[in-house]
Scaffold this motif. Structure first.
Motif, short mmCIF file in Angstrom:
data_model
loop_
_atom_site.label_atom_id
_atom_site.label_comp_id
_atom_site.label_asym_id
_atom_site.label_seq_id
_atom_site.Cartn_x
_atom_site.Cartn_y
_atom_site.Cartn_z
N MET A 1 0.83 -1.21 0.00
CA MET A 1 0.00 0.00 0.00
C MET A 1 0.87 1.26 0.00
SD MET A 1 -3.16 1.10 2.43
CE MET A 1 -4.38 -0.04 1.87
N ASN A 2 1.94 1.24 0.78
CA ASN A 2 2.83 2.41 0.80
C ASN A 2 3.47 2.65 -0.57
OD1 ASN A 2 2.50 3.40 3.39
ND2 ASN A 2 3.95 1.92 4.26
N PHE A 3 3.84 1.54 -1.23
CA PHE A 3 4.44 1.64 -2.56
C PHE A 3 3.45 2.28 -3.54
CE2 PHE A 3 4.43 -0.87 -6.63
CZ PHE A 3 5.50 -0.23 -7.24
N ILE A 4 2.20 1.80 -3.49
CA ILE A 4 1.18 2.32 -4.43
C ILE A 4 0.91 3.80 -4.13
CG2 ILE A 4 -1.25 2.12 -5.09
CD1 ILE A 4 -0.99 -0.93 -4.50
N LYS A 5 0.77 4.13 -2.86
CA LYS A 5 0.47 5.53 -2.50
C LYS A 5 1.61 6.46 -2.93
CE LYS A 5 -1.37 6.44 1.55
NZ LYS A 5 -1.57 6.38 3.01
N SER A 6 2.82 5.99 -2.71
CA SER A 6 3.97 6.82 -3.06
C SER A 6 4.02 7.08 -4.57
CB SER A 6 5.23 6.12 -2.57
OG SER A 6 6.34 6.57 -3.26
N GLU A 7 3.74 6.04 -5.36
CA GLU A 7 3.76 6.19 -6.82
C GLU A 7 2.67 7.16 -7.28
OE1 GLU A 7 5.72 4.18 -9.39
OE2 GLU A 7 6.99 4.35 -7.63
N ILE A 8 1.51 7.06 -6.67
CA ILE A 8 0.40 7.95 -7.04
C ILE A 8 0.78 9.41 -6.72
CG2 ILE A 8 -1.99 8.61 -6.50
CD1 ILE A 8 -2.56 5.61 -6.07
#
Lengths: 162, 659
Positions: B352-359
């Motif tokens: 989730m942190n990876f996805i949020k950071s990319e967004i």
């Protein structure tokens, strides 16, 4: 670890596109279908429907690594929309996320997440095939119509501005 | 060893009935032999028959191929081609007998001490490898070969080294090693059932059969492609000749073709850029990115992912005391487990942190166009490029139609035939591409990729080895294979270095006024310090390379070249004419009258002695040539006239038969 699967009829439908896309891979064809399914909210599990499929890899190939997180987010959002879950419902958001995402593999997808993405790829293929008069004859022809179809759908499907 | 071509004869074939003697009064062969034949008389067929007869490959021709060699409209049932060689002064002959009724070809050989003619392709053991097809192509070829040695995609220089040094024998050694391994494990039994092992072996055998079939298919496809390409080019030449006088349309057609190629490249470039954009789903619409940002903000509001992961609770359960110091009980552990299920695991939190950071980071910088804007621009560019390409293609068709229409029915028929050859060429190219494909995509139906077949064979071999408990033997086989590969690599490197040095020594003498050197052999020839030399330099290097290669091991070979200077200008013709006789002991060449200027005088200057032969068919169209025939040196054959006379050779002025 579940693998990405493309429907055999979809693969055949794309034969001319594949031939005329020198730097393309089968993952491109899968992506064309999957992104269409996600944007339009169309899904249909091909394995449960008994449709023949071809097994692919179980990770995002290099060309799609930069888009991987967006596709995962789109999968979760499309599923929340499908289940009519509001983004503010903490328990439902968390459980949907953990149902789909968090596997140990490179894709970050759980088996259920891969299965659902395959279902969107199947639904996306049906959506595309209905909007083309005949199977595309070249990659140039396909890409132009594909960009147009998905761009329009984005204004109406799960990703439309609410 | 010294091999010379003493002559050849032909009877009842598509090429003329003729007996060509390249010797001086039945003794030594002429240093240079020039055979002048108008286009359409059968030069290509003669070259093909020479190769097929010497290599013995003609004997494996199929019915269609055999019958295709019969002269058009002829009724005779057999044909014959005979090549006479002198090997270290001793005569050796090869014959190919064609039975048009049954569609069969038979090789016949005569050699010293054999007691006369024997059936079959049975050359002396010491010359056998020199007359095999792969080697033969190094000294019997058309004029394009010297140029093709420089083409990156053809790897002809590497092929030439393979043929001469027989590096392909390394493959035979590898096969021997693999076969020995197979024999050794054939009767071994392993942990798996004998039925499963049998199935595996059957699968591997099938794969090997398929591999051999694909290799044959590829070889045939390459040959067919070359044949179709050549036929198409010949028809193009005929069309061009027939439509002379429409130079304005031809120039417009040539310009339109250039414009079409440019437009096609623009379409491909625009398509690749659009694909690059579309691989990012956010490029389809700003709404998608906005939706993702909104979701990310909602997760922030929900404080997801939590600061504490499920791992914390799972670790806590394993302790004997809680963090507050209370002894851990089963009830407490159950409560903690329930709590753990409500929070995200460390993998889920990481994802989730990876996805949020990319967004968070996808937004373009200030002043830069959005992903959607870039995609729309590229889409518009592709549409424009496609329109331009369609128009350019239309222009090409229009001008071409004009040229063809002006040429009349004959040209229309040639165009039809040319299209069929082009289609055949395209089919062959598709097949070759499929066979050369790395085969990484999912399997669809029958396998065409050789690389994939090899992977599957290796996989099956590994499974068989595992199943039969012969792991050690497999490891030894792998070690031997590795050593052989390494030996091949070292041999290849040493041969190349030696060849480059020898060539450069020779080039320093030959091109003293116009120096050029070879840098390396990397599939093709690579020049030192420059991508390409002048055409004269390039050809000189090409011929020097071939002859240096052929003369390794103190062997002397003739050169038989069809149309060596076809499209070259005077300077290049002169350079090739002066060079080639100095490189070889015998040079035999087919020319047409328009190739004589510059080339023939230069050849004469460099040659010890020259044979001048002219051949033409006897038809109403060639009647005018009969008037100037010399008093001696004229041989009348069943379908033509062979003249051995220098003056007649020099005065002959027919480029295409009958015109």
């Amino acid at each position: 670890m579940a693998a990405f699967r493309i429907r055999e009829d979809a693969y055949a439908w794309f034969s001319n596109v594949e031939k005329t896309l020198p730097n393309g891979t089968i993952f491109d064809l899968y992506y064309f279908c999957a992104v269409t399914g996600l944007v339009t909210g169309s899904s249909d599990d091909p394995v449960r429907a008994g449709m023949p499929t071809k097994e692919m890899v179980d990770y995002f190939v290099n060309d799609y690594k930069p888009s991987q997180s967006f596709l995962l987010a789109m999968l979760v959002i499309a599923e929340l929309k499908k289940r009519k879950v509001d983004l503010s419902e903490e328990e439902e958001v968390r459980s949907t996320f953990r149902e789909l995402i968090g596997g140990n593999g490179d894709s970050y997808l759980r088996d259920e997440g891969t299965r659902r993405l395959n279902a969107y790829a199947s639904g996306g293929y049906d959506y595309l095939a209905e909007r083309f008069d005949q199977k595309p004859q070249s990659s140039e022809e396909f890409l132009r119509q594909f960009a147009d179809i998905v761009g329009k759908a984005a204004r109406e499907g799960p990703f439309a501005s609410s | 060893m010294k091999i010379n071509i003493a002559g050849w004869s032909s009877e009842g074939l598509r090429c003329p009935d003729v007996d060509v003697d390249l010797r001086q009064d039945g003794g030594e062969s002429y240093h240079v032999a020039l055979l002048q034949m108008p286009n359409g008389t059968g030069k290509t067929t003669t070259l093909e028959m020479l190769k097929a007869t010497l290599s013995g490959e003609g004997a494996s021709w199929d019915e269609t191929k055999v019958r295709a060699m019969r002269r058009k409209d002829a009724k005779h049932s057999t044909g014959r081609f005979k090549v006479r060689l002198m090997v270290d002064g001793k005569p050796v002959t090869f014959e190919l007998e064609l039975d048009f009724v049954n569609g069969r070809a038979t090789s016949l050989t005569t050699r010293p001490g054999s007691g006369g003619l024997v059936r079959g392709w049975k050359p002396l053991p010491e010359i056998r490898r020199f007359v095999e097809s792969s080697f033969l192509n190094l000294f019997v070829f058309n004029g394009e070969l010297a140029n093709e040695l420089f083409l990156e995609d053809k790897a002809k220089a590497e092929d030439a080294i393979d043929s001469l040094c027989q590096l392909y024998l390394v493959e035979d050694i590898m096969d021997f090693v693999e076969d020995s391994f197979d024999t050794a494990i054939k009767n071994a039994t392993g942990p798996k059932s004998s039925q499963a092992l049998l199935a595996l072996r059957r699968k591997r055998d099938e794969l090997r059969v398929r591999k051999a079939k694909l290799q044959r298919m590829r070889t045939k496809a390459v040959q067919d492609r070359e044949t179709a390409k050549k036929a198409s080019e010949e028809l193009q030449a005929r069309i061009t000749a027939k439509t002379s006088g429409h130079e304005k349309d031809k120039a417009a057609h040539a310009d339109a073709k250039v414009a079409e190629a440019t437009a096609k490249a623009a379409v491909e470039s625009a398509r690749d850029l659009l694909l690059q954009s579309l691989r990012n789903p956010l490029s389809f619409s700003p709404a998608i990115g906005a939706k993702l940002v909104n979701w990310k903000n909602c997760l922030d509001e929900l404080k997801l992912p939590e600061a504490t992961s499920a791992q914390f609770f799972n670790d806590l359960k394993k302790r004997t005391e809680c963090i507050c110091g209370t002894p851990m009980t089963d009830v407490m552990r159950e409560q903690i487990s329930n709590e753990a299920r409500l929070v995200l695991s460390s993998e889920e939190t990481g994802a989730m942190n990876f996805i949020k950071s990319e967004i968070e980071h996808y937004q373009p910088k200030a002043g830069e166009p959005s992903l959607n804007d870039v995609m729309l621009d590229r889409l518009a560019a592709l549409s424009t490029a496609r329109r331009d390409h369609l128009k350019a293609s239309q222009d090409v068709r229009t001008y071409w139609r004009k040229i063809v229409d002006a040429g009349g029915e004959e040209v229309k028929e040639w165009e039809k035939q040319q299209k069929a050859h082009d289609a055949k060429c395209g089919e062959c190219e598709d097949l070759i591409r499929d066979i050369d494909d790395p085969g990484l995509n999912v399997r669809t139906g029958e396998i065409f990729s050789l690389a994939r077949i090899q992977r599957e064979i290796d996989d099956a071999s590994k499974k068989i080895a595992d199943a039969t408990g012969t792991e050690m033997l497999r490891a030894k086989t792998a070690a031997v294979t590795k050593i052989i590969r390494r030996a091949e690599e070292l041999a290849r490197r040493a041969i190349k270095t030696e060849l480059v040095d020898s060539c450069n020594r020779r080039l320093r003498q030959i091109l003293a006024d116009d120096p050029i050197a070879l840098e390396s052999i990397d599939g093709h020839l690579v020049l030192a310090g420059q991508e390409r030399g002048s055409e004269a330099q390039t050809l000189s290097v090409g011929y020097t390379f071939l002859m240096t290669l052929l003369e390794r091991g103190d062997n002397r070979f003739p050169l038989l070249v069809d149309s060596p200077v076809g499209k070259m200008d005077g300077t290049v013709r002169r350079a090739v004419g002066e060079l080639v006789p100095t490189l070889c002991s015998q040079f035999v060449t087919f020319v047409i009258n328009t190739e004589r200027p510059y080339f023939v005088p230069a050849l004469k200057r460099a040659a010890r002695d020259v044979l001048h032969l002219t051949f033409f068919r006897q038809t109403p169209g060639t009647q005018r040539l009969m008037a100037g025939l010399p008093k001696t040196g004229v041989t009348r054959t069943a379908d033509g006239i062979l003249v051995e006379d220098e003056a007649y050779f020099e005065a002959f002025d027919m480029e295409v038969e009958g015109r």
